[in-house]
Design a protein around this motif. Structure first.
Motif, PDB file in Angstrom:
ATOM      1  N   GLN A  95       0.663  -1.069   0.099  1.00 32.17           N
ATOM      2  CA  GLN A  95       0.023   0.091   0.032  1.00 32.17           C
ATOM      3  C   GLN A  95       0.865   1.282  -0.041  1.00 32.17           C
ATOM      4  N   LYS A  96       2.038   1.415  -0.719  1.00 34.82           N
ATOM      5  CA  LYS A  96       2.898   2.508  -0.880  1.00 34.82           C
ATOM      6  C   LYS A  96       2.209   3.209  -2.005  1.00 34.82           C
ATOM      7  N   ARG A  97       1.773   4.506  -1.871  1.00 38.99           N
ATOM      8  CA  ARG A  97       1.402   5.550  -2.795  1.00 38.99           C
ATOM      9  C   ARG A  97       2.404   5.949  -3.916  1.00 38.99           C
ATOM     10  N   ILE A  98       2.569   5.198  -4.830  1.00 40.97           N
ATOM     11  CA  ILE A  98       3.743   5.385  -5.955  1.00 40.97           C
ATOM     12  C   ILE A  98       3.083   6.105  -6.895  1.00 40.97           C
ATOM     13  N   LYS A  99       3.613   7.022  -7.703  1.00 39.92           N
ATOM     14  CA  LYS A  99       3.436   8.064  -8.657  1.00 39.92           C
ATOM     15  C   LYS A  99       3.257   6.967 -10.057  1.00 39.92           C
ATOM     16  N   SER A 100       2.130   7.338 -10.645  1.00 38.79           N
ATOM     17  CA  SER A 100       1.777   6.784 -11.829  1.00 38.79           C
ATOM     18  C   SER A 100       2.375   7.262 -12.911  1.00 38.79           C
ATOM     19  N   ASN A 101       2.652   6.624 -14.028  1.00 39.03           N
ATOM     20  CA  ASN A 101       2.891   7.282 -15.209  1.00 39.03           C
ATOM     21  C   ASN A 101       2.315   6.761 -16.550  1.00 39.03           C
ATOM     22  N   ASN A 102       2.659   7.247 -17.502  1.00 36.14           N
ATOM     23  CA  ASN A 102       1.687   6.905 -18.920  1.00 36.14           C
ATOM     24  C   ASN A 102       1.625   5.655 -18.974  1.00 36.14           C
ATOM     25  N   THR A 103       2.368   4.585 -18.779  1.00 37.08           N
ATOM     26  CA  THR A 103       2.176   3.388 -19.036  1.00 37.08           C
ATOM     27  C   THR A 103       1.769   2.373 -17.698  1.00 37.08           C
ATOM     28  N   VAL A 104       2.059   2.745 -16.606  1.00 38.96           N
ATOM     29  CA  VAL A 104       1.664   2.180 -15.348  1.00 38.96           C
ATOM     30  C   VAL A 104       0.833   2.955 -14.434  1.00 38.96           C
ATOM     31  N   ASN A 105      -0.367   2.617 -14.005  1.00 36.90           N
ATOM     32  CA  ASN A 105      -1.102   3.161 -12.858  1.00 36.90           C
ATOM     33  C   ASN A 105      -0.683   2.302 -11.656  1.00 36.90           C
ATOM     34  N   TYR A 106      -0.169   2.824 -10.676  1.00 34.94           N
ATOM     35  CA  TYR A 106      -0.111   2.314  -9.340  1.00 34.94           C
ATOM     36  C   TYR A 106      -1.315   2.706  -8.534  1.00 34.94           C
TER      37      TYR A 106
END
Length: 149
Positions: A95-106
């Motif tokens: 449950q770490k809140r990692i920032k999403s990018n254009n290919t991966v939604n965390y």
């Protein structure tokens, strides 16, 4: 008076017993194949996930669902090997809140929601991945078998 021997019914019971045993084994095998080969659905309107601090609303028609724990090593190399022509939904058990990018939604949620998701797809090994396809408003269907990584 002479008694007449009719023969034994023992071979006949062996034949019918083995026949019914084979039918039972075949039916159990067919049921297990049916049970484990059917695909499941997840409704993102019922299971609430968060992307950073906002509620995640799926927009794409197809995702690669990747369930992992951010405490395990080599997760990012696994994510790079999963790069497909569609986005990746990475569900973090830690449950770490990692920032999403254009290919991966965390995305993440509380542990009860993540366990429900794992129960829906019968995921028993972490990390695992599978493909999901949009079936309706917020409803996605499993489109591949579970890849244990």
């Amino acid at each position: 008076m002479k008694t007449r021997s009719r023969g034994s019914l023992l071979p006949l019971t062996y034949i019918f017993g083995s026949f019914f045993g084979a039918i039972m084994i075949a039916s159990v095998f067919a049921y297990n194949n049916y049970r484990f080969s059917k695909y499941n659905f997840v409704d993102f309107n019922e299971l609430i996930f968060y992307e950073k601090s906002e509620i995640f609303i799926p927009n794409d028609d197809r995702y690669e669902l990747f369930i992992f724990s951010s405490n395990q090593p080599n997760n990012y190399t696994i994510l790079n090997s999963l790069q497909k022509d569609h986005k990746i939904l990475a569900v973090d058990l830690h449950q770490k809140r990692i920032k999403s990018n254009n290919t991966v939604n965390y995305i993440t949620s509380d542990i009860n929601t993540i366990l429900k998701l794992m129960g829906i797809f019968n995921i028993t090994h972490i990390p695992s991945s599978l493909q999901i396809v949009k079936q309706g408003d917020g409803r996605y269907k499993q489109d591949s078998k579970i890849n244990k990584i």
